[in-house]
Design a protein around this motif. Structure first.
Motif, PDB file in Angstrom:
ATOM      1  N   TYR A 140      68.786  46.366-108.865  1.00 28.03           N
ATOM      2  CA  TYR A 140      67.901  45.898-109.915  1.00 28.03           C
ATOM      3  C   TYR A 140      66.903  47.010-110.206  1.00 28.03           C
ATOM      4  N   GLN A 145      62.893  47.707-112.087  1.00 33.94           N
ATOM      5  CA  GLN A 145      61.690  47.070-112.596  1.00 33.94           C
ATOM      6  C   GLN A 145      60.854  48.083-113.360  1.00 33.94           C
ATOM      7  N   SER A 194      54.998  46.412-115.208  1.00 31.24           N
ATOM      8  CA  SER A 194      54.501  45.122-115.711  1.00 31.24           C
ATOM      9  C   SER A 194      55.605  44.219-116.260  1.00 31.24           C
ATOM     10  N   GLN A 195      56.808  44.373-115.746  1.00 31.25           N
ATOM     11  CA  GLN A 195      57.903  43.496-116.155  1.00 31.25           C
ATOM     12  C   GLN A 195      58.602  42.940-114.922  1.00 31.25           C
ATOM     13  N   GLY A 196      59.396  41.893-115.127  1.00 37.53           N
ATOM     14  CA  GLY A 196      60.213  41.381-114.039  1.00 37.53           C
ATOM     15  C   GLY A 196      61.408  42.288-113.819  1.00 37.53           C
ATOM     16  N   PRO A 197      62.004  42.241-112.631  1.00 37.55           N
ATOM     17  CA  PRO A 197      63.182  43.065-112.365  1.00 37.55           C
ATOM     18  C   PRO A 197      64.329  42.727-113.313  1.00 37.55           C
ATOM     19  N   TYR A 228      68.564  43.111-113.802  1.00 37.52           N
ATOM     20  CA  TYR A 228      69.839  43.367-113.133  1.00 37.52           C
ATOM     21  C   TYR A 228      70.476  44.636-113.688  1.00 37.52           C
ATOM     22  N   TYR A 247      65.704  49.059-107.141  1.00 38.56           N
ATOM     23  CA  TYR A 247      65.842  48.367-105.855  1.00 38.56           C
ATOM     24  C   TYR A 247      67.326  48.172-105.516  1.00 38.56           C
ATOM     25  N   PHE A 271      63.519  42.148-101.248  1.00 34.15           N
ATOM     26  CA  PHE A 271      63.258  43.447-101.842  1.00 34.15           C
ATOM     27  C   PHE A 271      62.680  44.407-100.807  1.00 34.15           C
ATOM     28  N   GLY A 272      63.246  45.608-100.747  1.00 30.88           N
ATOM     29  CA  GLY A 272      62.645  46.685 -99.977  1.00 30.88           C
ATOM     30  C   GLY A 272      61.660  47.425-100.853  1.00 30.88           C
ATOM     31  N   GLY A 273      61.357  48.646-100.470  1.00 34.27           N
ATOM     32  CA  GLY A 273      60.367  49.418-101.209  1.00 34.27           C
ATOM     33  C   GLY A 273      60.855  49.982-102.526  1.00 34.27           C
ATOM     34  N   ARG A 275      61.076  54.943-106.866  1.00 32.61           N
ATOM     35  CA  ARG A 275      60.422  55.136-108.165  1.00 32.61           C
ATOM     36  C   ARG A 275      61.040  56.356-108.829  1.00 32.61           C
TER      37      ARG A 275
END
Lengths: 110, 115
Positions: free
Chosen positions: A36, A38, A41-44, A46, A87, A100-102, A105
Motif C-alpha cells: 500500500y 500513503q 494527509s490521505q488514507g493508504p 492499495y 508499506y 503496518f510497519g514503518g 518514504r
C-alpha cells in the motif's frame, strides 16, 4: 502477523525506475504480500499484492523471491505523484487485519 | 476500485466534547471494518475491529469506553471519541475489505484536533 523490514527512505529521479525492497524472513506459507502507499494527509491506497508469482498491474510490478523471504515493488517510471510512504504488509488467508510497519518514504526529484 | 468514504474529513472540537466519525463503504458491503489512528510522522496503528451485528474488538491499550464503535449496517461503521482531550488529536482512518475479497480499501481519513 509476520513482520516486515523496509528501508526508512529512498530517493529517485523522475522518469527513472524505482525498486523498493521488503524483507519478510518469517513469512508463512499462507501469507500474501501486499503493498500500500500513503500520500500526505490521505488514507493508504492499495498498490499490488501477490503470493508466490511475480505480479504486474497498471501501477507497479511485484517481484517475489523464490524463497518468499523478500519482495521488491517496482515502479517503472517514477513521477512526482509517486512520492509517498510505501508499506509492505503480510496478510494471511485467515483474516484481513493489516499491521503496518514503518514503511519507506519515497522522495522523487524532478 | 471500491470506494470508502469518511465524514467529516476534519473536525476541531473543545476538550471534553464527543466527536463522531463515520466510515461508509459506498459500492460494496463489509461485515468488518477497521479503525486506525496515525500520529504525525508515524505509521498507522490499529485501534479496533468493527463487526457488523456484534461488539467491536479493541487492540490492547485502546479504551473501549472512550472510543465507541458501532457497526450499524453492512456499509456503515462509526467511531465516537468521547470526552476528547488534546492527546486524542490525530488522523483517524478506517478501512474495509469487501466480502470475499483479499484486499482492503481505505477511507481518506479524518483529522481530529482537540483544543
Amino acid at each position: 502477523d509476520a513482520k516486515t523490514t523496509q528501508p526508512n527512505s529512498m530517493e529517485s529521479n523522475e522518469e527513472e525506475p524505482v525498486h523498493l525492497p521488503c524483507n519478510h524472513s518469517t513469512i508463512s506459507g499462507t501469507d500474501y504480500i501486499h503493498w500500500y502507499r500513503q500520500l500526505p494527509s490521505q488514507g493508504p491506497e492499495y498498490v499490488i499484492h501477490g503470493l508466490t508469482s511475480n505480479v504486474n498491474n497498471r501501477m507497479a510490478s511485484l517481484a517475489i523471491a523464490e524463497d518468499r523471504k523478500s519482495s521488491t515493488l517496482i515502479l517503472h517510471r517514477a513521477t512526482l505523484r509517486d512520492a509517498a510512504v510505501y508499506y509492505c504488509i503480510l496478510i494471511n488467508n485467515a483474516g484481513n487485519m493489516l499491521t503496518f510497519g514503518g514503511g519507506t518514504r519515497l522522495m522523487v526529484k524532478p | 476500485g471500491a470506494v470508502v468514504s469518511q465524514h467529516p474529513s476534519w473536525v476541531i472540537c473543545k476538550s471534553g466534547t464527543s466527536v463522531k466519525i463515520e466510515c461508509r463503504s459506498l459500492d460494496f458491503q463489509a461485515t468488518t471494518m477497521f479503525w486506525y489512528r496515525q500520529f504525525p510522522k508515524q505509521s498507522l496503528m490499529l485501534m479496533a475491529t468493527s463487526n457488523e451485528g456484534s461488539k467491536a474488538t479493541y487492540e490492547q491499550g485502546v479504551e473501549k469506553d472512550k472510543f465507541l464503535i458501532n457497526h450499524a449496517s453492512l456499509t456503515l461503521s462509526t467511531l465516537t471519541v468521547t470526552s476528547a482531550h488534546p492527546e486524542d488529536s490525530s488522523f483517524y482512518i478506517c478501512s474495509a475489505p469487501p466480502v470475499g475479497a483479499d484486499t482492503q480499501y481505505f477511507g481518506p481519513g479524518t483529522r481530529l484536533t482537540v483544543l
